[in-house]
Design a protein around this motif. Structure first.
Motif, PDB file in Angstrom:
ATOM      1  N   ALA A  41      37.479  57.534 -78.978  1.00  0.00           N
ATOM      2  CA  ALA A  41      38.886  57.251 -79.296  1.00  0.00           C
ATOM      3  C   ALA A  41      39.681  56.945 -78.027  1.00  0.00           C
ATOM      4  O   ALA A  41      40.531  56.041 -78.013  1.00  0.00           O
ATOM      5  CB  ALA A  41      39.495  58.442 -80.030  1.00  0.00           C
ATOM      6  N   ARG A  42      39.402  57.657 -76.949  1.00  0.00           N
ATOM      7  CA  ARG A  42      40.127  57.431 -75.703  1.00  0.00           C
ATOM      8  C   ARG A  42      39.710  56.100 -75.054  1.00  0.00           C
ATOM      9  O   ARG A  42      40.545  55.405 -74.464  1.00  0.00           O
ATOM     10  CB  ARG A  42      39.901  58.605 -74.746  1.00  0.00           C
ATOM     11  N   HIS A  44      38.756  53.579 -76.800  1.00  0.00           N
ATOM     12  CA  HIS A  44      39.337  52.577 -77.691  1.00  0.00           C
ATOM     13  C   HIS A  44      40.786  52.299 -77.298  1.00  0.00           C
ATOM     14  O   HIS A  44      41.244  51.150 -77.329  1.00  0.00           O
ATOM     15  CB  HIS A  44      39.258  53.058 -79.137  1.00  0.00           C
ATOM     16  N   GLU A  45      41.530  53.339 -76.923  1.00  0.00           N
ATOM     17  CA  GLU A  45      42.907  53.149 -76.464  1.00  0.00           C
ATOM     18  C   GLU A  45      42.950  52.246 -75.236  1.00  0.00           C
ATOM     19  O   GLU A  45      43.828  51.380 -75.116  1.00  0.00           O
ATOM     20  CB  GLU A  45      43.540  54.504 -76.142  1.00  0.00           C
ATOM     21  N   ARG A  46      42.007  52.424 -74.326  1.00  0.00           N
ATOM     22  CA  ARG A  46      41.939  51.582 -73.135  1.00  0.00           C
ATOM     23  C   ARG A  46      41.578  50.140 -73.503  1.00  0.00           C
ATOM     24  O   ARG A  46      42.118  49.198 -72.920  1.00  0.00           O
ATOM     25  CB  ARG A  46      40.900  52.149 -72.158  1.00  0.00           C
ATOM     26  N   GLN A  48      42.296  48.548 -76.154  1.00  0.00           N
ATOM     27  CA  GLN A  48      43.422  47.860 -76.786  1.00  0.00           C
ATOM     28  C   GLN A  48      44.355  47.212 -75.773  1.00  0.00           C
ATOM     29  O   GLN A  48      45.131  46.320 -76.113  1.00  0.00           O
ATOM     30  CB  GLN A  48      44.217  48.853 -77.660  1.00  0.00           C
ATOM     31  N   ASP A  74      37.361  46.265 -85.050  1.00  0.00           N
ATOM     32  CA  ASP A  74      38.201  45.610 -84.041  1.00  0.00           C
ATOM     33  C   ASP A  74      37.904  44.121 -83.943  1.00  0.00           C
ATOM     34  O   ASP A  74      38.811  43.310 -83.732  1.00  0.00           O
ATOM     35  CB  ASP A  74      37.977  46.256 -82.674  1.00  0.00           C
TER      36      ASP A  74
END
Length: 307
Positions: A41-42, A44-46, A48, A74
């Motif tokens: 999840a972390r 994935h934030e990067r 984005q 995605d």
């Protein structure tokens, strides 16, 4: 034909067959998956924050396939390739891959012929993929299981297209530090890998030709009510796959001494903490330099003479 990579100064004596044997039983690894999901999840934030529309994505070390569905969501028009060295993990990954294929069936006619998820069994350092074939290499908490990360980076660069993105996470040196300290205090060999430092990863990336690598790290602490529960999770992470590991059973007195050392590390809230140093990295493969005639310029570095 499989190519055996030349040992490098950053190689660790990891027993790859032992790593593959451990991960051949997905149920044994499952209790530790909570951290992989959090790190995914972390990452994935990067991801984005990067403007990228890949046609082909490689999930290097896909395990049972949890990240494959996220990557396909995605990038629905992309071919997602899940790579793992353990056939049992790829078998487990067929479940999420098949479920996603069923959900996407109604839009299949709108997607490119290669869109979807494919699974591949292989070694990070010897990929059965053509050069310049991948737009995004994603690897979540898998790189530290390979004995030659510098060779792996070179192979990942080879399969990336110009301006392709590498994004990875892995454990750093302070991972499991409480357990390592307790074992040393009891006179036992630490039951974990000598994880590579973030700055060494940065040097490796530059040396194999990645442009402007960005690395950062954070420490995540997971708490446990008992030493037994903590040690079970350490085993679920893969234990000690070093070829130089201590053989045979640990004596009762030494094991009790180690547990006593762990107990002395209890926090004010009564819990035992287990540290995970998480290294995050991303880098791009730069376009090849060419001269006025359009010929590629390739740099060869001669070995430095010994001092």
């Amino acid at each position: 034909m499989s190519v055996v990579p030349t040992p490098s100064k950053m190689s660790a004596p990891i027993d790859l067959p032992r790593v593959r044997e451990f991960f051949s039983r997905p149920a044994r690894v499952q209790p530790s998956d909570f951290l992989r999901r959090e790190i995914a999840a972390r990452m994935h934030e990067r991801l984005q924050l990067v403007k990228i529309t890949p046609r082909r994505v490689l999930d290097a070390g896909c395990g049972p396939g949890a990240d494959l569905a996220m990557l396909q969501k995605d990038f629905p028009a992309a071919q997602i390739i899940g790579l793992d060295a353990a056939p049992a993990m790829l078998k487990a990954a067929q479940v999420p891959a098949g479920a996603l294929a069923g959900l996407n069936q109604w839009v299949a006619k709108l997607l490119p012929a290669k869109a979807g998820i494919d699974l591949l069994c292989g070694d990070f350092a010897d990929l059965a993929l053509q050069s310049n074939a991948i737009d995004l290499v994603w690897s979540n908490l898998a790189l530290h299981w390979h004995p030659q990360p510098d060779i792996v980076f070179g192979e990942w660069r080879r399969v990336l297209r110009d301006n392709g993105l590498l994004m990875f996470s892995c454990f750093g040196p302070d991972t499991f530090k409480e357990v390592k300290d307790a074992f040393v205090e009891a006179g036992l060999a630490p039951p974990a890998l000598p994880f590579v430092d973030m700055h060494d990863f940065g040097d490796m990336l530059v040396n194999v030709g990645f442009a402007t690598p960005v690395l950062d790290m954070e420490t995540i602490t997971v708490t446990y009510a008992s030493a037994q529960a903590l040690l079970l999770d350490v085993r679920a992470w893969g234990g000690n796959p070093l070829a130089t590991r201590q053989r045979g059973l640990t004596g009762r007195a030494a094991w009790r001494s180690m547990q006593d050392a762990l107990e002395r590390l209890r926090r004010p809230d009564g819990k035992l903490g287990l540290s995970f140093e998480i290294i995050y990295g991303h880098a791009f493969r730069p376009p090849a330099r060419v001269n006025k005639a359009g010929e590629a310029i390739i740099r060869f570095d001669l070995p430095r003479p010994p001092r």
